[in-house]
Design an enzyme around this catalytic site. Structure first.
Site, short mmCIF file in Angstrom:
data_model
loop_
_atom_site.label_atom_id
_atom_site.label_comp_id
_atom_site.label_asym_id
_atom_site.label_seq_id
_atom_site.Cartn_x
_atom_site.Cartn_y
_atom_site.Cartn_z
N GLY A 32 -69.45 11.65 46.06
CA GLY A 32 -69.52 12.84 47.09
C GLY A 32 -70.61 14.75 46.48
CG HIS A 33 -70.79 17.00 42.96
ND1 HIS A 33 -71.41 17.98 42.39
CD2 HIS A 33 -69.71 18.36 43.26
CE1 HIS A 33 -71.18 19.21 42.13
NE2 HIS A 33 -70.22 19.37 42.74
CG PHE A 34 -73.63 18.78 46.71
CD1 PHE A 34 -72.93 19.98 47.01
CD2 PHE A 34 -74.25 19.10 45.04
CE1 PHE A 34 -72.05 20.81 46.49
CE2 PHE A 34 -74.08 20.84 44.57
CZ PHE A 34 -72.30 21.17 44.93
CB ILE A 75 -75.93 18.29 41.37
CG1 ILE A 75 -77.17 18.59 42.16
CG2 ILE A 75 -75.70 19.40 40.15
CD1 ILE A 75 -77.28 19.99 42.93
#
Length: 147
Positions: A45-47, A52
């Site tokens: 979920g990042h991103f 990242i």
């Protein structure tokens, strides 16, 4: 106490262990590596579509290698002679970020002890990537005891 024993005494396990190898350890500092796995839980979920490594994970990696591994080394006599487990608590950190870390990227953490007294360890820590570029740097402090 060698590098393998230090890592074995860390109070972490997968998926929250961010130390692969220690390359240098002395009374004054530590250097170690970690490669961020492509399938690590935090990339989902990042991103979206552009994973990242979160800054908090970079800070945690710097703390595990730069403070906790060094603290275990500094307390090695207590740990080895009494079979006590190291207890660690982060007390403060200030980190500046310069470059992103992508999945499957290997980083090196270099830590220099600023002081270790009354069981408080404060270190100047920096992280560099495989191109020898500065990713982030700062100071991290923690309390460490063998209990």
């Amino acid at each position: 106490m060698n590098q393998t024993e230090i890592i074995k005494n860390l109070p972490y396990q997968e998926p929250f262990l961010f130390v692969d190898l220690l390359t240098e350890v002395s009374e004054n500092g530590v250097t170690g590596n970690y490669r961020f796995k492509e399938d690590a839980f935090f990339y989902e979920g990042h991103f979206k579509g552009n994973p990242i490594t979160p800054g908090v994970i970079l800070t945690e990696t710097m703390a595990q290698i730069g403070v906790v591994c060094l603290g275990i080394y500094l307390l090695k006599n207590e740990i080895l002679t009494t079979d006590k487990n190291p207890q660690i608590a982060l007390t403060s950190n200030q980190v500046d970020f310069y470059l992103p870390v992508l999945p499957n990227e290997k980083v090196t953490v270099i830590s220099e002890k600023q002081y270790f007294r009354f069981n408080k360890l404060k270190c100047a820590v920096k992280m560099i990537n495989e191109k020898n570029e500065l990713v982030c740097r700062g100071t991290i402090s923690g309390m460490i005891i063998a209990e």
